[in-house]
Enzyme design. Structure first.
Site, short mmCIF file in Angstrom:
data_model
loop_
_atom_site.label_atom_id
_atom_site.label_comp_id
_atom_site.label_asym_id
_atom_site.label_seq_id
_atom_site.Cartn_x
_atom_site.Cartn_y
_atom_site.Cartn_z
N SER A 71 -26.08 -5.24 7.18
CA SER A 71 -26.35 -5.84 5.87
C SER A 71 -27.59 -5.22 5.24
O SER A 71 -27.81 -5.33 4.02
CB SER A 71 -26.55 -7.35 6.00
OG SER A 71 -27.61 -7.64 6.89
N GLU B 109 -17.92 -15.80 11.50
CA GLU B 109 -18.35 -15.76 10.10
C GLU B 109 -17.28 -16.28 9.16
O GLU B 109 -16.10 -15.90 9.25
CB GLU B 109 -18.74 -14.34 9.69
CG GLU B 109 -19.21 -14.26 8.25
CD GLU B 109 -19.86 -12.95 7.86
OE1 GLU B 109 -20.23 -12.80 6.68
OE2 GLU B 109 -20.00 -12.07 8.74
N ASP C 154 -26.37 -3.66 14.96
CA ASP C 154 -24.99 -3.56 14.46
C ASP C 154 -24.49 -2.12 14.57
O ASP C 154 -25.09 -1.21 13.98
CB ASP C 154 -24.95 -3.96 12.98
CG ASP C 154 -24.24 -5.28 12.75
OD1 ASP C 154 -23.50 -5.72 13.63
OD2 ASP C 154 -24.45 -5.86 11.67
#
Length: 289
Positions: A41, A178, A79
């Site tokens: 992100s 999520e 990530d």
């Protein structure tokens, strides 16, 4: 990981937050976060990209190293970016090894369901902790039809459970759930023997994660925010207020005032002025000749 397992066994929720550089990692560590996620992100919140799919391996490694210097107590997860693990399990292992050796994180996160179980198994066999990520997987937003809530039908929810069980069986030590109904996330959590971290999945998970830039309010007014984000601070407002005051004081010469400068004695200043006068007086005469 021992600390995280103990929290899970005691039923104490695990607090995770993202960080993308040294200052944000220090803030997370000082705030007592159990886990820090160097999420892709950062492509949007730190690099100004449109989505996470544009982030490349070298960028993630750079940010991971910066975070590792700032977070000394928290368990750090990095990530794996899109394109670094999908081709073969061997590619995923190589990418994960770079995250551990070069990025200095403690484990990696990988997006996808049961189709990635063989990949997760290979990474864990290499001795690297893996966090799975199911539900809304941003790297696969195009295949999902955009950022959409997952598991809203019985068929969809069953598939999420299958994904979770397959990743657990493959060796994932934790799962991120999520954007799914809280009842679905809670039921999945109850069927697992590993902790779940929710983001837009209700409080029935074993812990929660939010993007630090989002929850601290470090963004301009009018920016779209997902429903699940709670704004705990107004960093943007405070930062811009301070910078506007700084700008005004610079323009009016209020800053820097004497307390922000370094002193010189009158005697030394007088000597300096006399020296300058002699130098420039001599140059003036030379120039006139």
């Amino acid at each position: 990981m021992v600390t995280l397992r103990n929290l899970y066994k005691k039923g104490e929720p695990i607090a995770m937050i993202t960080a993308h550089d040294f200052p944000s990692a220090r803030a997370a560590d000082e705030s007592g976060m159990d886990m820090v996620l160097v999420g892709d992100s950062l492509g949007m919140v730190a690099m100004g990209l449109e989505n996470t799919t544009e982030v490349i391996m070298e960028e993630m490694l750079l940010h991971c190293r910066s975070v590792a210097r700032g977070a000394k107590a928290a368990f750090i997860i990095g990530d794996l970016p899109m394109g670094s693990y999908e081709v073969t399990p061997e590619q995923a292992v190589q990418s994960s090894l770079r995250f551990i050796k070069e990025g200095r994180v403690h484990g990696v996160k990988i997006e996808g369901g049961e189709e990635l179980a063989p990949t997760v198994k290979r990474i864990t066999q290499a001795g690297i902790p893996v966090v799975g990520h199911i539900g809304l997987t941003p790297q696969r937003q195009n295949a999902l039809g955009g950022f959409r809530v997952q598991g809203k039908t019985a068929i969809g929810a069953v598939q999420l459970l299958k994904d979770a069980l397959a990743l657990q069986e493959a060796g994932a030590f934790m799962l991120v759930l999520e954007a799914m109904p809280p009842e679905v996330a809670g039921l999945i959590t109850s069927k697992l023997q590993i902790p779940t971290i929710g983001i837009g999945a209700g409080n029935g998970c074993s812990g929660q994660v939010l993007v630090q830039v989002d929850m601290t309010g470090n963004f301009p007014p009018g920016r779209f925010m997902p429903k699940f984000v709670k704004k705990y601070a107004d960093v943007w407002g405070e930062a811009t207020r301070g910078m506007q005051q700084y700008r005004d004081e610079v323009k009016s010469r209020q800053f820097p005032s004497p307390e922000y400068t370094y002193p010189i004695t009158k005697e030394e200043l007088s000597k300096f002025e006399q020296t300058v006068d002699r130098l420039y007086d001599g140059r003036s005469r030379t120039g006139s000749e």
